[in-house]
Design a protein around this motif. Structure first.
Motif, PDB file in Angstrom:
ATOM      1  N   TYR A 122       3.015   8.360  -1.800  1.00 14.36           N
ATOM      2  CA  TYR A 122       2.379   8.540  -3.108  1.00 14.36           C
ATOM      3  C   TYR A 122       2.594   9.968  -3.631  1.00 14.36           C
ATOM      4  CZ  TYR A 122      -0.753   7.730  -6.958  1.00 14.36           C
ATOM      5  OH  TYR A 122      -1.244   7.582  -8.227  1.00 14.36           O
TER       6      TYR A 122
ATOM      7  N   GLU B  20       3.636  11.153  -7.318  1.00 14.33           N
ATOM      8  CA  GLU B  20       2.921  12.144  -8.126  1.00 14.33           C
ATOM      9  C   GLU B  20       3.885  13.180  -8.704  1.00 14.33           C
ATOM     10  OE1 GLU B  20      -1.515  12.884  -6.719  1.00 14.33           O
ATOM     11  OE2 GLU B  20      -0.174  13.097  -5.026  1.00 14.33           O
TER      12      GLU B  20
ATOM     13  N   VAL C 145       0.877  -1.165   0.000  1.00 13.31           N
ATOM     14  CA  VAL C 145       0.000   0.000   0.000  1.00 13.31           C
ATOM     15  C   VAL C 145       0.918   1.221   0.000  1.00 13.31           C
ATOM     16  CG1 VAL C 145      -1.675   1.335   1.330  1.00 13.31           C
ATOM     17  CG2 VAL C 145      -1.821  -1.175   1.277  1.00 13.31           C
ATOM     18  N   ILE C 146       0.762   2.099  -0.974  1.00  9.27           N
ATOM     19  CA  ILE C 146       1.562   3.326  -0.975  1.00  9.27           C
ATOM     20  C   ILE C 146       0.749   4.388  -0.255  1.00  9.27           C
ATOM     21  CG2 ILE C 146       2.889   4.963  -2.367  1.00  9.27           C
ATOM     22  CD1 ILE C 146       2.913   2.974  -4.622  1.00  9.27           C
ATOM     23  N   LYS C 147       1.254   4.853   0.877  1.00 11.84           N
ATOM     24  CA  LYS C 147       0.512   5.795   1.703  1.00 11.84           C
ATOM     25  C   LYS C 147       0.686   7.236   1.170  1.00 11.84           C
ATOM     26  CE  LYS C 147       0.150   4.542   6.056  1.00 11.84           C
ATOM     27  NZ  LYS C 147       0.501   4.212   7.479  1.00 11.84           N
ATOM     28  N   PRO C 148      -0.164   8.158   1.611  1.00  9.64           N
ATOM     29  CA  PRO C 148      -0.141   9.499   1.000  1.00  9.64           C
ATOM     30  C   PRO C 148       1.236  10.169   0.952  1.00  9.64           C
ATOM     31  CG  PRO C 148      -2.126   9.268   2.297  1.00  9.64           C
ATOM     32  CD  PRO C 148      -1.315   8.008   2.538  1.00  9.64           C
TER      33      PRO C 148
ATOM     34  N   TYR D 285      -2.259   4.603  -2.969  1.00  7.09           N
ATOM     35  CA  TYR D 285      -2.438   3.499  -3.909  1.00  7.09           C
ATOM     36  C   TYR D 285      -2.501   2.170  -3.168  1.00  7.09           C
ATOM     37  CZ  TYR D 285      -2.270   0.598  -7.991  1.00  7.09           C
ATOM     38  OH  TYR D 285      -2.600  -0.320  -8.942  1.00  7.09           O
TER      39      TYR D 285
ATOM     40  N   ASN E 296      -4.130  11.507  -2.097  1.00  5.82           N
ATOM     41  CA  ASN E 296      -4.069  10.314  -2.931  1.00  5.82           C
ATOM     42  C   ASN E 296      -3.177   9.247  -2.314  1.00  5.82           C
ATOM     43  OD1 ASN E 296      -5.771  11.304  -4.918  1.00  5.82           O
ATOM     44  ND2 ASN E 296      -4.089  12.247  -6.059  1.00  5.82           N
TER      45      ASN E 296
END
Lengths: 502, 502
Positions: free
Chosen positions: A45, A49, A39-42, B68, B66
Motif C-alpha cells: 500500500y 500511496e 488485501v493490500i498489505k502495508p 487496504y 496504512n
C-alpha cells in the motif's frame, strides 16, 4: 547447479508462479476470502500511496480537481448507454437488498443472517463511473462558461473477474478515474492526448517503465469510446500489460446523459467528454517489469522505504553506539530530498535472524549496514538493489550522504535502461504472414510490429488463432514507408503492434 | 429590518435549512440519485484532502501503517460476532448477484438490465471493517513478536441511513478506520486513549473545534466494544455531534475471529484489539460549528484555498498590470509555509459579476483585492472571513506578506475561542430532576452536566422522554465532589453530559 535464489521458482522456471512468490516474499498483498479481492498489505500500500501522491500532483498541475461520487450506480443509468452497459454487464456486483435479518437455525442453534428489504431498483457497484459522473456533469454544465470541467476521482471499483491475479486483475481494485467535459471536439481530443502523454512520462520518470504509447483498434476500445489511447508495458516474460488508458468519448455519453450547454452562439450543444485511468495494476506491472529471482526490485521514487539501515550488533557493549549511529544517519538522510520529497528511511533494529535478506526480497533500493568497526572508520556498507545481492561497497559515510540522491537516481536510470533494452530486443518487425504465424509458436514470444490495414474481423481471426491482440497502433509508427498489409496486401503506412498480454 | 444575509434562512430562523443552504452556496456537496448518497464537489473534497493528509501524518508518527481491505464482507464473517452483527443488520447494503443480463422490453423497445448470477453466499458492503480486518489479523498474528499490529485504512463505507443529511449522515461516507492488536489489555487501552487524545488535539488544532472528550455509557457503545471513547462537539444550535470515536474491543473480536498468538510463556493467547475512526462527518461538524449567515467559515488549516486574490480591473489599460501583480503576489505567498505546508492561494481572474461574494460564501479565510490604484500605493485590500463581511483593511503589501501566516493563525485562534466560549456558555450543571425535565422544554436547549450513577434502563427512560442522550461521561469530570445521582439519589463522583444530537 545454479546458485540458490531467494524466490522459488525462478522467472525462467515459471514466471506466473514466480510473480505470486515475489508478492508473498515482499509482503505486498494477499488473497482474501472475498472472491477475487485482495488485501493490500502495508509494504504494497505504501507503493500505492506514492503513486497516488505523485500522479495527483501531475493532474493538479493541469488544472484537474478531485471530487467524489457515489459507489452505487442505479441500473437505469447503465441502461442509457447501451454499448457501455453491455461492455460491463457480465462483471457487475449487484446490490438488491438493504437489510439483514437474524434467523436462528433450530438444529445448530447458530444465527444466520438473511438479506431482506428488497430494493425497488437495484444498484451496481461502480465498475467505472462514466454514467454517475455524467449525471452530475449534466447538472453542473449549463453554459460554455462552465467548460472545460476537469474532474478526477480516487476510488475503489469492482469488476467480477473470473480469473483474478493479485494487482493485475482483481474483482475490486483501487484507481483514479479522470472525467472531463469540453466545448469542442478539438479540446476534448487534446485533453485525451495530454493525459496519455502524462501517463507515458509518469511510467518512465516515476516507475522506470518504458511504454509504447498508441491507439487501440476498434476491437479493443473502451465500451462507448470513439478513441482509446493506451500505454503498453512489456514485462519480463515478454507479455504486454495495458498500464493506463485515456478515452475520447465524443458526444456518446453527453447525449445519453444530456450534458448540454448554451454555446457561444446561443444554441444548445452537447459536450465532448473524456475519461482516463490507471489503477493498482501499476504495482503488478512494476513488479513484473523490474523484479528478479531474489524478490521485488522497486523503482526508488515509489518505494515505501527508499533506504533501509541495518545495524550490525554482534557485541552487547557496542550495540547502543551502533544503534545511535544508525538513527543519526537516518535523521540526516531524512533531511535530504529526492524529486522534492523527503527521503524515506527506515532503521531495522529488530533482533532477529535473516533480516538482511528480508530487505532484499522486499526490494528496498538502498541497504546500508553499519557495524562496530564502521563507527571508527566512518564508513558504511552500501548495497544497491539494482546490483547482485551479494555485491557490497564500503564507502565513506559523508560521501554517501552527499551522493545519496544521485545513487537513487542512478538506480532508477539503470532500471529504466535495462527495461528499455529488454523491450527493444523483444519487438521484431514482420511483414510476412507465414513468419507471423511461426512467431507465435515460440515459448514466450516477444511482440511483433506489422504493416496493418486489416478489418476488425481479420484482426479477430489472427487474435483468436494465437491468443494475441493488437496491443496498439503505436503513435510514432503511423507514417512509415508504405508496405503491404499482412492480410490484405494493400499498401499501408500504418503499423500494428501484436503481443500476448495479461 | 436586519441587513440581508447571503444565506436564507439565517441560523436563528431555521438552522437545519440554513445548513443545507450553506453547503449549496459554498458548493461543497449535493445529493445524488443514489438513495442517501452524496456527491462531494471539489471545494468540499479539498477540505477532506487536507483532513486526510494532516490526520495521516499524525497517525504515522504513532507507528500506524496504512493498508487496504476488501469492500465486501462475507455474511459468515458478520455472523461470528453476534452483538456486532445485530448492531449493523438494519443498515447493510447486500450484494446478491454478480452479472446483469439485457432484456429487451417488447412494448417500449427499451433495454432493461436484470440481475443474474446469484451468489451462493451474499456479501455486505462494509459498514465498518472489524470482521474482515480481523480475519486478516488472524493470519498475520502468530507470535507476541508480531504485536502490536497498528493498521489504518482510508475507505468508503456504507450504512443504509433512513434520514440522510449531507456530510452528517449519508448512506455512503468516507472515513479512516484504525485497527490495532496488542499483547495485553493495558497496551490496547492505552492505544485507545492515545488515539482519543490525538482526535481531541486534531479537532482543536486543525479544525478549531473544542471538544469534550469522554466515555460513552454502555447504551451508546460501539456494538461489540467494552469501552467507547468519544469526542463531542457542540455546534451553533447547541446540539452535539459525535466527531470521532475510539473503541477498546477487549478480546471480543479476537475470540470470535481467532486472533491468537504464542505468548512469552509459550501459551496460546488472544490479542486485545482496538478500532477508531473519523469520517466526512467532520466536514459537517466544521460547517455547523463555524459558519455564519453569509455562508461557510472554513478553519484555515483545512481550507481548500486559504487565500483568494481578486483582481479589480475596471479599465482595460491597467488590466494586465493588475493581473500580473495578483499572480506575482500569489507566487510569493505560495513560497510561504503555514504549519509546514505551502500556502494554498488562488487568483480568481474570471470576468464575471458577483465573484467577491462567492468567496465569502465559500469561506475562504483571507480575501485580497488588488486594483489599479493599489499598484502605485503598494497596498492591498485585506478581508478576513472571521470578521464582518464588509470590513476591509488597506495594508502595506510587504507587511501583509510578512504577516500572512500570523493572520491565518489568528483567524484559527479566533474561531476556536468563539466556539469555546459558545460551548462553555451553553453547558449548565444540574443536580435536580425537576430542573432537568424543565431544561429540555426550551427551544435549542444547551447541554446539561449531572451527577450520575443510574442504570442503563434509567438512562434510557430519560433519553426517550426528552429525545436526548448521554453524550459522554466527560473524562475530567469523573472525580468531582460527591453529589446525589439525578435519579437514584446515591452519592456519586461521576458526571454525565446530556444533550440533543445529530
Amino acid at each position: 547447479m545454479p546458485p540458490k535464489t531467494a524466490i522459488q521458482p525462478t522467472r525462467s522456471e515459471d514466471f506466473p508462479e514466480w510473480y505470486q512468490q515475489v508478492i508473498k516474499a515482499a509482503d505486498l498483498a494477499e488473497n482474501s476470502e472475498t472472491r477475487g479481492c485482495m488485501v493490500i498489505k502495508p509494504w504494497g500500500y505504501g507503493i500505492w500511496e506514492q503513486i497516488q501522491q505523485q500522479l495527483d500532483q501531475r493532474f493538479k498541475r493541469t488544472g484537474v480537481q478531485n471530487a467524489y461520487f457515489p459507489l452505487l450506480i442505479p441500473l437505469s443509468y447503465l441502461e442509457k448507454e447501451a454499448e457501455h452497459a453491455e461492455g460491463f454487464a457480465t462483471e457487475c456486483a449487484v446490490v438488491t437488498h438493504h437489510r439483514l435479518e437474524a434467523h436462528k437455525d433450530e438444529e445448530t442453534g447458530k444465527t444466520k443472517m438473511i438479506p431482506t428489504g428488497e430494493l425497488a431498483e437495484p444498484y451496481v457497484i461502480r465498475p467505472t463511473s462514466e454514467t454517475i459522473i455524467g449525471a452530475a456533469f449534466s447538472r453542473w454544465v449549463q453554459s460554455y462558461r462552465d467548460l472545460p470541467l476537469l474532474i478526477n476521482q480516487w476510488a475503489n471499483v469492482m469488476r467480477w473477474e473470473m480469473r483474478p491475479r493479485l494487482f493485475l486483475r482483481t474483482a475490486e481494485f483501487l484507481w483514479q478515474e479522470g472525467h472531463t467535459a469540453h466545448e469542442t471536439k478539438e479540446e476534448a481530443v487534446e485533453e485525451t492526448r495530454m493525459i496519455h502523454r502524462l501517463y507515458e512520462e509518469f511510467l518512465r520518470d516515476n516507475l522506470a517503465i518504458p511504454v509504447i504509447p498508441g491507439e487501440k483498434t476498434e476491437n479493443e476500445r473502451f465500451p462507448g469510446a470513439d478513441m482509446t489511447l493506451t500505454v503498453e508495458a512489456m514485462v519480463q516474460d515478454k507479455k504486454a500489460i495495458q498500464a493506463g488508458t485515456s478515452h475520447y468519448l465524443a458526444q456518446n455519453f453527453s447525449k445519453a446523459q444530456d450534458i448540454s450547454f448554451t454555446g457561444r452562439e446561443g444554441k444548445i450543444e452537447h459536450a465532448h467528454t473524456t475519461s482516463w485511468g490507471v489503477s493498482t495494476r501499476l504495482i503488478g506491472t512494476l513488479i513484473m517489469a523490474h523484479s528478479d529471482d531474489d524478490g521485488l526490485v522497486c523503482p526508488p521514487r515509489v518505494a515505501t522505504q527508499q533506504i533501509v539501515i541495518i545495524p550490525v550488533t554482534p557485541k552487547a557493549d557496542t550495540r547502543d553506539a551502533v544503534l545511535d549511529a544508525c538513527e543519526a544517519l537516518a535523521e540526516t538522510l531524512r533531511g535530504h530530498r529526492f524529486h522534492n520529497e523527503p527521503l524515506r528511511v527506515h532503521v531495522d533494529s529488530r533482533d532477529i535472524p535473516g533480516k538482511k535478506w528480508e530487505w532484499v526480497k522486499k526490494g528496498a533500493p538502498i541497504r546500508i549496514e553499519i557495524g562496530p568497526r564502521d563507527l571508527e572508520s566512518r564508513k558504511v556498507c552500501l548495497q544497491r538493489r539494482d546490483q547482485a545481492s551479494n555485491e557490497k561497497a564500503f564507502v565513506d559515510k559523508e560521501e554517501f550522504i552527499q551522493n545519496v540522491t544521485d545513487i537513487l537516481q542512478d538506480i532508477h536510470d539503470n532500471l529504466l535502461s535495462a527495461a528499455t533494452s529488454f523491450r527493444d530486443e523483444n519487438i521484431a518487425e514482420c511483414a510476412d504472414l507465414e513468419a507471423f504465424h511461426k512467431h507465435w509458436e515460440q515459448d514466450n514470444p516477444g511482440w511483433l510490429l506489422t504493416p496493418w490495414a486489416g478489418s476488425s474481423d481479420q484482426e479477430d481471426v489472427l487474435s483468436k488463432e494465437h491468443k494475441i491482440t493488437v496491443r496498439c497502433l503505436p503513435l510514432d509508427k503511423q507514417d512509415e514507408a508504405e508496405a503491404p498489409c499482412l492480410v490484405t496486401g494493400e499498401p499501408t503506412k500504418a503499423r500494428a503492434l501484436w503481443g500476448r498480454s495479461y
